[in-house]
Write a protein that holds these residues in place. Structure first.
Motif, PDB file in Angstrom:
ATOM      1  N   ASP A  85       1.704  -9.205 -18.526  1.00  0.00           N
ATOM      2  CA  ASP A  85       0.332  -9.680 -18.653  1.00  0.00           C
ATOM      3  C   ASP A  85      -0.316  -9.968 -17.300  1.00  0.00           C
ATOM      4  N   PHE A  86       0.205  -9.387 -16.251  1.00  0.00           N
ATOM      5  CA  PHE A  86      -0.406  -9.622 -14.945  1.00  0.00           C
ATOM      6  C   PHE A  86      -1.311  -8.458 -14.567  1.00  0.00           C
ATOM      7  N   THR A  87      -2.100  -8.685 -13.560  1.00  0.00           N
ATOM      8  CA  THR A  87      -3.071  -7.684 -13.146  1.00  0.00           C
ATOM      9  C   THR A  87      -2.462  -6.807 -12.061  1.00  0.00           C
ATOM     10  N   VAL A  88      -2.775  -5.527 -12.131  1.00  0.00           N
ATOM     11  CA  VAL A  88      -2.313  -4.612 -11.101  1.00  0.00           C
ATOM     12  C   VAL A  88      -3.513  -4.247 -10.221  1.00  0.00           C
ATOM     13  N   LEU A  89      -3.307  -4.293  -8.911  1.00  0.00           N
ATOM     14  CA  LEU A  89      -4.401  -4.072  -7.971  1.00  0.00           C
ATOM     15  C   LEU A  89      -3.944  -3.107  -6.883  1.00  0.00           C
ATOM     16  N   ILE A  90      -4.926  -2.552  -6.205  1.00  0.00           N
ATOM     17  CA  ILE A  90      -4.590  -1.693  -5.070  1.00  0.00           C
ATOM     18  C   ILE A  90      -5.111  -2.353  -3.793  1.00  0.00           C
ATOM     19  N   ALA A  91      -4.238  -2.422  -2.823  1.00  0.00           N
ATOM     20  CA  ALA A  91      -4.672  -2.958  -1.533  1.00  0.00           C
ATOM     21  C   ALA A  91      -5.474  -1.860  -0.834  1.00  0.00           C
ATOM     22  N   LYS A  92      -6.771  -2.049  -0.710  1.00  0.00           N
ATOM     23  CA  LYS A  92      -7.620  -0.995  -0.168  1.00  0.00           C
ATOM     24  C   LYS A  92      -7.635  -1.129   1.343  1.00  0.00           C
ATOM     25  N   GLY A  93      -6.996  -0.168   1.994  1.00  0.00           N
ATOM     26  CA  GLY A  93      -6.998  -0.184   3.448  1.00  0.00           C
ATOM     27  C   GLY A  93      -5.847  -0.962   4.033  1.00  0.00           C
ATOM     28  N   ASP A  94      -5.540  -2.150   3.468  1.00  0.00           N
ATOM     29  CA  ASP A  94      -4.466  -2.956   4.053  1.00  0.00           C
ATOM     30  C   ASP A  94      -3.148  -2.667   3.347  1.00  0.00           C
ATOM     31  N   SER A  95      -2.092  -3.243   3.912  1.00  0.00           N
ATOM     32  CA  SER A  95      -0.824  -3.128   3.199  1.00  0.00           C
ATOM     33  C   SER A  95      -0.756  -4.245   2.168  1.00  0.00           C
TER      34      SER A  95
END
Lengths: 399, 503
Positions: A127-137
């Protein structure tokens, strides 16, 4: 009597399903709040944000940092998790993960493998959110300290939830939904982007949260779109808004319209609803999209007579046009990339399963040719608690 | 068992009484006086007044126990009238008949025929009159010892409702009930239980409302009791309850006449024991222990709400420590993240596992509770002061116990006091510990299996033939009116009338 004995035995047996060996005292656990996955040297670099409870819960709070980020490399993610234990004194407890951040590189190479790892383990909830680090690590994102919320994972999670409801150009995607989309056909996943504003190295320091305007902060930005499991592009703000409306993600948002005599008018939109109707005509798929906006005027910065119905009518048209362009833009973009992020495929599957069977395999190609009819209807119903604008009064007095 | 031991000692009072039980009253007065003196070992509180019966001029003796009799009654209505100058008395009649018919100005008068009865009457506060030449005597009821008087309830307190409670005197107690139910159908049967104590035990019921089978069952169980002494109704309770192997009470007790009266109207049987203000009620079901008399005196909405609250309190008192131990040591994923962080921060540096922590706290609390009961009342405040300081603050500050555990134990303790009945709360006190052990070794699975066993056990219990968990299991739709929720009083009393008609 024998029955009774058997019953007792039957009752006692399931007790060993639990059993002392799975006992863990709370102070033997490290509660992980976030996972970050990067690629480095052709290996995974797994970062775990671990909560330091005594810094968070005590009234005064000792001076230790509330979060600690540990990283370890591994060819497989599980290997990386095991390697982490060598640098941490307690067992990492993954059940309370709020976010998982994937680096852009990982997302471009395909998220299926990390998602498989996250879904397969029984300790990690989905139930957690998945995100993309845009530009950073991803590691940099996890390391930034945030004011108010001592655990930055909570900050990122809550900020996204709020933004998802109140401000449209983000998408909060839970692991469940993500894996369903990856496993199914007819709709491609998207993930929201997150980035560090400022220097990540500075953001790791305690000083960051002691400033009234933190020099380094975390920001949700844009929506990354996927083809199969690979990141293929980003939506800009207007496209993101169009996307949120089309997928019914947004509850409320804010729009500004231009007055005929110059100046702007702010509109709070609410009850935004989109409805798909698919149909196969001459073996060609077509989709009708009905979008409804409701709005309230939140600010008026031009001389305008709100009591005139034709003025409101004209504003309705403007709002419709605004929504229409956003949505057309995002549909065009998705079609050019050949990935159906709206779920038109699901609708067509629903209305015509036999047709869907034929195109399922090459839906991405078919999607490029899909005809989408947009019908936008806006209704500005409220004018707020005052009717006549002070701006208009000023200008009239000026005359 | 006690009997045998006593019987082997020849000089014991028991043997004397047993010997005299077969002895008839002698016609020679001095022999009788001697046997009373010897039988009692010359006890100084036995008063033997020898004088002449004025009507016939024969020697007589008036015997009573000082302190048990109303001395004014003895002086005014026995001694004065027997020794006073007689008027128009036919002298040729039997002196005992003359006494009964003309001279004794006492309401309850009985003729006694053997020495055992003489002893019994003397020792129960009656005055016995023996006369020369007669082989029987007269026992006049002159009971009048000091008792506590009807005072306010001390155990089952109420905000609204009658405040009187039973006393140690059984006569007062029957009177208190009679004052509530003025119906000729309120019947009393008297037994004497206890070979030595010869305690009066009375069975009370409303004839026609209580099931005859129930009455018969109580009667026969009371009759089967053989024991030397009865001092409290709990002695009786232990011997007439259906099942010994249970922590749950299967007889209800109350010190409130209004509660007993209501139960009698509901067709139950009350057992009164002399010398104790606690009256037993049979049958008693699980739900009766969660009802308070006050439920019937307040408005139905609040009464029902409070009753539901008691059921919740029951579950908390039973389960709170074990659930806490199980969840925090086995199922951390169930705890909300923020709470888990806070709990784990509190546990930083606590040296014991959660189970030991809970056990220590529970034991400390039980010890405090016991100490508060046993110690002299004057130093009570010192104990509570030390208790709160030690448990509440110092232990947490020293880092021996986590604050959350103190909260859990405190909540448990408070919840164990919401029951109107002390008996149920002791059952819960006992059960809490095995449940905690199950939680510590098997987690929630252990707790639920413990609960399953508990429900099975409760289902197997009976109280005088009535399933303990009724009306929930077996489910009786009709009786739900007064189970979880209290229906209007009218509905409850309709029920009684229906029961009456069907019989």
């Amino acid at each position: 009597m024998r029955h009774r004995a058997w019953l007792l035995v039957l009752l006692l047996m399931p007790m060993f399903l639990g059993g002392c060996w799975s006992r863990r005292e709370l102070n033997e656990l490290s509660i992980a709040s976030a996972i970050g996955i990067d690629r480095q040297d052709d290996q995974y670099l797994l970062s775990v944000q671990v909560v330091n409870p005594s810094s968070i819960a005590k009234k005064q709070g000792d001076n230790t940092t509330p979060i600690i980020v540990y990283s370890a490399k591994g060819v497989s993610l599980n290997e990386a998790v095991r390697r982490l234990t060598s640098s941490i004194s307690r067992k990492i407890f993954f059940s309370h993960i709020r976010i998982v951040v994937l680096s852009e590189e990982v997302a471009k190479r395909g998220i299926a493998k990390p998602v498989d790892f996250l879904m397969r383990g029984n300790e990690i909830r989905s139930d957690f959110t998945v995100l993309i680090a845009k530009g950073d690590s991803a590691k940099d994102v996890l390391g930034v300290t945030t004011p108010m919320e001592k655990i930055s994972a909570n900050f990122i999670f809550n900020a996204l939830e709020v933004a998802n409801k109140e401000w449209s150009p983000v998408a909060s995607v839970k692991l469940d939904d993500l894996s369903n989309l990856l496993l199914g056909t007819g709709m491609s996943p998207v993930l929201s982007g997150v980035r560090v504003v400022g220097d990540p190295a500075e953001g790791r320091l305690d000083q960051n949260v002691k400033s009234a305007t933190p020099p380094v902060r975390i920001q949700h930005t844009g929506i990354g779109i996927f083809k199969q499991d690979k990141l293929v592009g980003w939506l800009n703000e207007r496209e993101s808004r169009g996307y949120s409306v089309l997928t019914n993600r947004v509850r409320r948002s804010s729009v500004h319209l231009v007055c005929p005599e110059g100046g702007i008018i702010g509109i709070d939109t609410s009850n935004v609803k989109a409805d798909f109707k698919g149909k196969i005509i001459d073996n060609k798929p077509q989709v009708w999209v009905d979008v409804q906006y409701q709005g309230n005027i939140s600010s008026v910065e031009c001389p305008i007579d709100l009591s005139d119905p034709s003025v409101l009518e004209q504003m309705n048209h403007q709002l419709e046009a605004f929504g229409q362009t956003n949505m057309e833009q995002v549909i065009r973009k998705a079609q050019s990339l050949g990935t159906d992020i709206f779920g038109f495929g699901l609708e067509l599957h629903r209305v015509n399963p036999t047709y869907w069977k034929q195109v399922e395999r090459q839906w991405d190609e078919e999607f490029k040719k899909l005809v989408v009819h947009l019908q936008v209807k806006a209704m500005i119903t409220g004018t707020g608690t005052i009717s006549e604008s002070p701006v208009r009064k000023m200008e009239e007095d000026g005359l | 068992m006690g009997n045998k031991r006593l019987a082997s000692q020849p000089n014991n009072a028991v043997t004397v009484t047993e010997a005299s039980s077969s002895t008839p009253i002698s016609a020679i007065l001095s022999d009788n006086i001697l046997s009373v003196r010897e039988g009692m070992g010359g006890s100084s509180d036995i008063i033997i007044r020898e004088s002449l019966f004025a009507a016939t001029g024969k020697p007589m003796a008036v015997l009573y126990t000082d302190g048990l009799v109303d001395v004014t009654a003895v002086n005014n209505f026995i001694l004065r009238s027997l020794m006073g100058e007689p008027e128009h008395i036919p002298a040729e009649q039997d002196p005992l008949e003359i006494m009964k018919a003309y001279t004794l100005a006492i309401g309850e008068v009985k003729q006694v025929d053997d020495m055992a009865k003489v002893f019994h009457h003397i020792l129960s506060g009656d005055t016995v009159i023996l006369i020369e030449g007669s082989v029987s005597g007269i026992a006049a009821s002159t009971k009048g010892w000091k008792d506590r008087g009807v005072s306010e309830t001390s155990v089952e307190t109420v905000v609204r409702g009658p405040r009187e409670s039973f006393t140690e005197s059984i006569r007062t107690n029957t009177a208190l009930i009679r004052r509530k139910i003025k119906d000729p159908n309120l019947w009393i049967e008297t037994f004497q239980i206890g070979d030595i104590t010869k305690t009066d035990v009375m069975m009370m019921y409303v004839n026609g409302v209580a099931q005859p089978t129930l009455i018969g069952e109580v009667r026969s169980r009371l009759k089967q009791i053989t024991i030397d002494g009865i001092f409290e109704s709990s002695n009786i309770e232990e011997m007439i309850q259906d099942q010994q192997m249970t922590v749950f009470p299967t007889l209800y007790n109350s010190e409130r006449p209004d509660v007993i009266a209501l139960e009698l109207l509901h067709g139950k049987v009350a057992v009164l024991v002399d010398g104790t203000p606690f009256v037993l009620v049979a049958p008693a079901l699980f739900e009766s222990f969660l009802k308070a008399s006050e439920d019937y005196y307040h408005r139905i909405d609040i009464s029902s709400l409070v009753r539901v609250l008691r059921y919740i309190g029951f579950l908390i008192a039973l389960l709170a420590p074990s659930l806490f131990v199980a969840i925090t040591t086995y199922h951390q994923e169930m705890v909300p993240t923020q709470l888990l962080i806070s709990l784990s921060a509190q546990r930083e540096g606590v040296p014991f596992p959660a189970f030991i922590e809970a056990l220590m706290m529970e034991i400390t609390f039980e010890v405090l509770r016991e100490a508060a009961l046993r110690m002299p009342r004057t130093i009570g405040s010192a104990l509570s002061f030390v208790g709160t300081l030690v448990i509440g603050q110092a232990a947490v500050e020293a880092g021996i116990i986590s604050a959350a555990m103190v909260i859990v134990v405190a909540i448990t303790a408070i919840c164990s006091f919401v029951f109107p009945s002390y008996d149920l709360s002791s059952a819960i006190r006992i059960l809490r510990f095995p449940l905690m052990a199950l939680a510590a070794s098997f987690g929630l699975i252990g707790v639920f299996i413990g609960m399953l066993l508990l429900v099975m056990h409760l289902n197997s219990l009976q109280s005088f033939g009535v399933p303990y968990l009724s009306p929930f299991s077996p489910f009786e739709f009709d009786k739900q009116k007064d189970a979880f929720f209290r229906f209007p009083f009218k509905a409850l009393f309709n029920r009684i009338r229906v029961e009456k008609k069907t019989r």
